[in-house]
Design a protein around this motif. Structure first.
Motif, PDB file in Angstrom:
ATOM      1  N   TRP B 278       0.930  -1.218   0.056  1.00 48.21           N
ATOM      2  CA  TRP B 278      -0.038  -0.071  -0.114  1.00 48.21           C
ATOM      3  C   TRP B 278       0.845   1.212  -0.008  1.00 48.21           C
ATOM      4  N   LEU B 282       1.034   4.123  -2.831  1.00 46.07           N
ATOM      5  CA  LEU B 282       0.849   5.306  -2.447  1.00 46.07           C
ATOM      6  C   LEU B 282       1.877   6.334  -2.945  1.00 46.07           C
ATOM      7  N   SER B 325      -8.214   5.207  -8.451  1.00 46.78           N
ATOM      8  CA  SER B 325      -8.078   4.322  -7.504  1.00 46.78           C
ATOM      9  C   SER B 325      -9.561   3.817  -7.023  1.00 46.78           C
ATOM     10  N   THR B 377      -6.801   5.707  -0.641  1.00 49.80           N
ATOM     11  CA  THR B 377      -5.665   5.779  -1.298  1.00 49.80           C
ATOM     12  C   THR B 377      -5.821   6.924  -2.450  1.00 49.80           C
ATOM     13  N   SER B 381      -2.614   9.950  -1.796  1.00 50.06           N
ATOM     14  CA  SER B 381      -1.401   9.968  -2.912  1.00 50.06           C
ATOM     15  C   SER B 381      -1.498  11.153  -3.852  1.00 50.06           C
TER      16      SER B 381
END
Lengths: 221, 402
Positions: B278, B282, B325, B377, B381
């Motif tokens: 993860w 990111l 995402s 996410t 990000s």
């Protein structure tokens, strides 16, 4: 309508301060067409950006209809640009993922416009002679056609002021004449104020007021 | 179709620009969300099965012959058919142990491969209706009757319906009912009959079956124990083992805690790997969007010159990341579920643990959680690139992008 007072903008390049616009003052009345000529790097584009509120001056003021542009917050200034000003750039300014009609209508995505704005966009595209390229992407248009799309886009928000930076740069002679005629028509019919930066003396001479920019200093011709 | 754009349609068009990059970013979210969702669903299903299965077992302690303790655990957790016997006198001795409230015997019979005509491993479990406290309450509640003669009840995975007849060791048994699924093979793949019926089946098999079975009437496989209030299963199990030689007393919570430890370890491992993936996703999306903002500086400056506010630019970048995402999250959900259902059998076979899908509510929560996670996410990000894009001065952006 446009009042520029002691406008100064300095850039630092390689540690050296360069005055792109040096204490420029001038006024343009509503519905006037003004031309600015000058060599590359003389500060013409920076001056247009300052008048359009795209960059903040180091000192001086730009007043439009009595309002100092930099007294507004960023959102108000953006809204002001969206409603009252539009630009024509010397480079290709189309968004590659949008079609001709979408590119022309792009400014309307950032403000409240009536439903029939699409009809007006189609009319503008017809005026610049690209009705058969309505759904073409910029990659399928020639440089001159792209410039005509950008010109059509400059009128979509029915601006009060058009700031044109070398608007006929890569157009052939005939198209150049058509574009200048369109500017004059818009100027006369709709009362749009034009400030046109150009190398072309013939175009510059057609404006009521003419200025020359040399090393950031503006002088009347 | 209207040519009028809004932030979402504009964002979608921008994402099509570099489709390979967009698909790679989407794949990163797909992998993270898919892994997390399928792992969480898998572990929830096992925990759910364990919870329902142990509730169905209804016993606090299972007493079995000492040397068959591991077979008994396998039978309970993985439903692996087994046969082992001990003397029936153990039952009376268990009843006398301090802390034992109730005790009831069971017989485990592993059918021969061609005893049953159905292509499913079944496990025969016989109980004593007089003393039983695990199957009988279900019979009373659901069938409103006891089993008579050769009547049986079956687990959900045995492919029969009430009224069917199944032969075991030459004796025909009539299906009286089917239990609800528990996810534990011990229940779902089992056939429950009375001990009298089991003893008679064994006796008759000598004349009726090609593979006779021998079960003496003084033999039982296990004693199921319910402990008195104030006693823990652990404590009762220790006492039983102390008082009676040759037996192993398996506390149900010991079985659960062992499995929970296994599941906990598994979950921690998966979570650790997912967390690393993860963070990498990111960073990857964040880096990609920093590049996107850098590449499109001039365009973003142009949009500002057309009247786009800082908020429009911020929302445009965030919208692009969130579209990637959330789409990746949805694809991850589908891919994770598909892989889980495809390889579920294989994983369960190697883990030998019970499995039962959680309730619809829990499933909806898991799906919503996965979508929220993928949304988060995208938001996290692209936050920094979106802020930096919106803060650019229009003219600077146009100039630098040249």
């Amino acid at each position: 309508m446009i009042e520029v007072k002691d406008l100064t903008k300095t850039y630092t390049i390689d540690g050296q301060a360069l005055k792109a616009v040096d204490k420029v003052s001038f006024a343009v009345g509503k519905g006037e067409m003004v031309s600015i000529i000058g060599h590359s790097g003389s500060g013409k584009t920076t001056l247009l950006s300052l008048i359009g509120g795209l960059t903040k001056p180091d000192s001086g003021q730009v007043m439009i209809d009595g309002i100092n542009l930099w007294s507004m917050n960023d959102d108000c200034l953006s809204e002001f640009r969206n409603k009252k000003i539009n630009f024509i750039y010397q480079f290709s300014s189309l968004i590659p993922t949008l079609t001709t009609i979408e590119n022309v209508m792009l400014p309307t995505a950032f403000g409240n416009y009536s439903e029939d704005i699409e009809g007006y966009a189609r009319e503008l595209i017809r005026v610049v002679g690209l009705e058969d390229k309505m759904n073409s992407y910029p990659s399928h248009l020639s440089g001159g056609q792209q410039r005509r799309v950008a010109i059509a886009r400059a009128f979509i928000n029915s601006p009060e002021i058009v700031l044109a930076d070398e608007p006929t740069g890569d157009l052939d002679e005939d198209t150049e004449k058509e574009v200048i005629q369109l500017f004059h028509r818009m100027n006369e019919e709709k009362g749009i104020t034009f400030i046109v930066v150009t190398h072309n003396k013939e175009i510059a001479n057609q404006a009521k007021k003419q200025f020359k920019m040399t090393n950031g200093i503006l002088s009347a011709i | 179709m209207s040519a009028r754009l809004n932030i979402i349609s504009f964002a979608l068009k921008n994402l099509k620009r570099k489709i390979i990059r967009t698909l790679l970013l989407l794949l990163a979210v797909t992998v993270v969300t898919g892994t997390l969702f399928s792992a969480t669903l898998f572990i929830s299903s096992m925990q759910n099965a364990l919870k329902i299965g142990t509730y169905r077992l209804g016993a606090d302690v299972l007493v079995v012959p000492e040397k068959y303790a591991s077979e008994a655990r396998s039978a309970l957790l993985a439903g692996e058919p087994t046969s082992f016997y001990m003397d029936k006198s153990i039952l009376e001795r268990v009843k006398k142990v301090e802390g034992v409230k109730r005790a009831s015997p069971q017989l485990f019979v592993k059918p021969s491969s061609f005893t049953c005509c159905y292509n499913v491993d079944v496990f025969l479990v016989a109980f004593d209706p007089e003393t039983d406290f695990t199957i009988t309450p279900w019979l009373t509640k659901n069938l409103k009757k006891s089993l008579v003669g050769n009547e049986i009840i079956t687990g959900r995975e045995v492919p029969v319906v009430p009224g069917d007849t199944i032969p075991f060791f030459g004796t025909a048994f009539k299906v009286a009912g089917t239990m609800e699924p528990t996810g534990m093979k011990f229940f779902d793949h089992s056939v429950f009959m009375t001990m009298d019926a089991a003893y008679k089946m064994a006796e008759d098999s000598k004349t009726k079956s090609m593979q006779p079975i021998s079960i003496e009437k003084d033999k039982i496989s296990a004693v199921l124990v319910q402990v008195q209030e104030g006693f823990t299963p652990d404590r009762a199990a220790i006492r039983i083992e102390h008082d009676i030689d040759g037996v192993k007393a398996i506390a149900s919570d010991e079985v659960i805690s062992t499995v929970r430890k296994q599941l906990g370890g598994l979950l921690k491992g998966i979570l650790a790997v997912s967390a690393v993936v993860w963070v990498l996703a990111l960073l990857m999306i964040g880096f990609a969007f920093s590049m996107i903002v850098n590449e499109r500086q001039r365009e973003l400056g142009l949009l500002r010159s057309m009247g786009a506010k800082k908020g429009h630019i911020f929302r445009l970048i965030i919208a692009e990341a969130v579209i990637i995402s959330v789409s990746g999250g949805i694809v991850g959900l589908i891919a994770g579920s598909t892989l889980l259902f495809t390889f579920k059998g294989l994983i369960l076979h190697s883990l030998k643990l019970p499995y039962l899908m959680p309730s619809a509510t829990v499933l909806i929560e898991l799906v919503a959680g996965a979508i929220f996670f993928s949304l988060l996410t995208g938001l996290l990000s692209s936050l920094m690139p979106a802020i930096s894009a919106s803060k650019m001065e229009p003219y600077e952006a146009i100039r630098k992008g040249e």
